[in-house]
Design an enzyme around this catalytic site. Structure first.
Site, mmCIF file in Angstrom:
data_model
loop_
_atom_site.group_PDB
_atom_site.id
_atom_site.type_symbol
_atom_site.label_atom_id
_atom_site.label_comp_id
_atom_site.label_asym_id
_atom_site.label_seq_id
_atom_site.Cartn_x
_atom_site.Cartn_y
_atom_site.Cartn_z
ATOM 1 N N ASN A 1 0.828 -1.196 0.000
ATOM 2 C CA ASN A 1 0.000 0.000 0.000
ATOM 3 C C ASN A 1 0.871 1.257 0.000
ATOM 4 O O ASN A 1 1.576 1.541 0.967
ATOM 5 C CB ASN A 1 -0.911 -0.028 1.234
ATOM 6 C CG ASN A 1 -1.738 1.228 1.383
ATOM 7 O OD1 ASN A 1 -1.786 2.071 0.496
ATOM 8 N ND2 ASN A 1 -2.386 1.358 2.525
ATOM 9 N N CYS A 2 0.793 2.026 -1.079
ATOM 10 C CA CYS A 2 1.596 3.243 -1.185
ATOM 11 C C CYS A 2 1.349 4.186 -0.019
ATOM 12 O O CYS A 2 2.278 4.771 0.529
ATOM 13 C CB CYS A 2 1.284 3.952 -2.504
ATOM 14 S SG CYS A 2 2.018 5.593 -2.672
ATOM 15 N N PHE A 3 0.078 4.344 0.378
ATOM 16 C CA PHE A 3 -0.247 5.298 1.425
ATOM 17 C C PHE A 3 -0.097 4.715 2.829
ATOM 18 O O PHE A 3 -0.446 5.350 3.819
ATOM 19 C CB PHE A 3 -1.651 5.865 1.212
ATOM 20 C CG PHE A 3 -1.671 6.985 0.204
ATOM 21 C CD1 PHE A 3 -1.541 8.304 0.605
ATOM 22 C CD2 PHE A 3 -1.780 6.713 -1.142
ATOM 23 C CE1 PHE A 3 -1.524 9.336 -0.313
ATOM 24 C CE2 PHE A 3 -1.764 7.733 -2.075
ATOM 25 C CZ PHE A 3 -1.631 9.052 -1.659
ATOM 26 N N LYS B 1 -0.234 10.897 5.496
ATOM 27 C CA LYS B 1 0.269 11.101 4.137
ATOM 28 C C LYS B 1 -0.823 11.690 3.259
ATOM 29 O O LYS B 1 -1.911 11.127 3.140
ATOM 30 C CB LYS B 1 0.762 9.766 3.580
ATOM 31 C CG LYS B 1 1.376 9.853 2.182
ATOM 32 C CD LYS B 1 2.003 8.519 1.837
ATOM 33 C CE LYS B 1 2.525 8.450 0.420
ATOM 34 N NZ LYS B 1 3.193 7.162 0.139
#
Length: 225
Positions: free
Chosen positions: A124-126, A141
């Protein structure tokens, strides 16, 4: 994002000027980083009921790196340019300055994330914030960014979380996923775009000329996918 990649290639070959672009996603989709190999198998069959129609979540691959991004309730930005010198993180900082300055004009202060290489284990990027990402004062973020280079030409694009659906985020990333920040109640999309355009003109010392893609260009992009 095929448009982003096409614009980068056009700029690299000298056929297109530097570009600043904003867009949203409909229906929602998950974009995987170019090198991201691991992600939950159930993502291939996810559906969302946000519209009441049980639409399938598209699963696409970005031309840039990083982890998976759920594109729902977000605003995506893209910058295509060249002539920037320095390390990758220095170039990130030069481009991200317009994001920082634009949000500051709206009364929101952003800082760079602190996560190290451990982010590669999180799909998960976030879920993490690296030195290329921008976070709020409480550490949440707000903007995740990624880059792709072709010679001296650079594409940097990223996702700005404005009005994400918490239930959908948990459906994609699990019940223990973070609670994404929600800003739309204070900032409308058009207001954010306008502030970022003004900031970009100042930071990059440029003037914006709105130039829609022609029918011929759209055909070229679709044939290029």
């Amino acid at each position: 994002m095929a448009v982003d990649r096409w614009l980068l290639e056009q700029h690299e070959s000298g056929k297109h000027s530097p570009t600043l672009r904003f867009y949203t996603w409909s229906p929602p989709a998950i974009s995987l980083g170019y090198h991201q190999k691991k992600y939950p198998e159930y993502w291939q069959n996810l559906r969302t009921n946000l519209t009441g129609q049980g639409e399938k979540l598209d699963l696409v691959r970005r031309p840039s790196g990083g982890r998976a991004v759920l594109h729902q309730g977000d605003l995506t930005y893209a910058v295509v340019t060249s002539g920037l010198v320095g390390s990758r993180i220095q170039v990130y900082a030069k481009i991200c300055e317009f994001l920082i300055q634009g949000w500051r004009s709206l009364g929101v202060e952003l800082n760079y994330g602190q996560a190290g290489r451990g982010y590669i284990h999180n799909p998960n990027c976030f879920g993490t914030a690296t030195g290329a990402d921008l976070v709020l004062a409480n550490g949440s973020k707000l903007i995740g960014s990624a880059q792709l280079r072709r010679g001296e030409a650079i594409l940097q694009h990223g996702s700005i979380l404005l009005d994400p659906d918490t239930d959908l985020f948990k459906q994609v990333f699990g019940k223990d996923a973070f609670t994404p920040v929600q800003l739309l109640q204070n900032f409308h999309q058009e207001t954010v775009i306008e502030a970022l355009i003004v900031a970009a003109c100042d930071v990059f010392n440029m003037q914006i000329e709105v130039q829609p893609l022609s029918e011929t260009e759209w055909k070229e992009i679709l044939n290029h996918c």
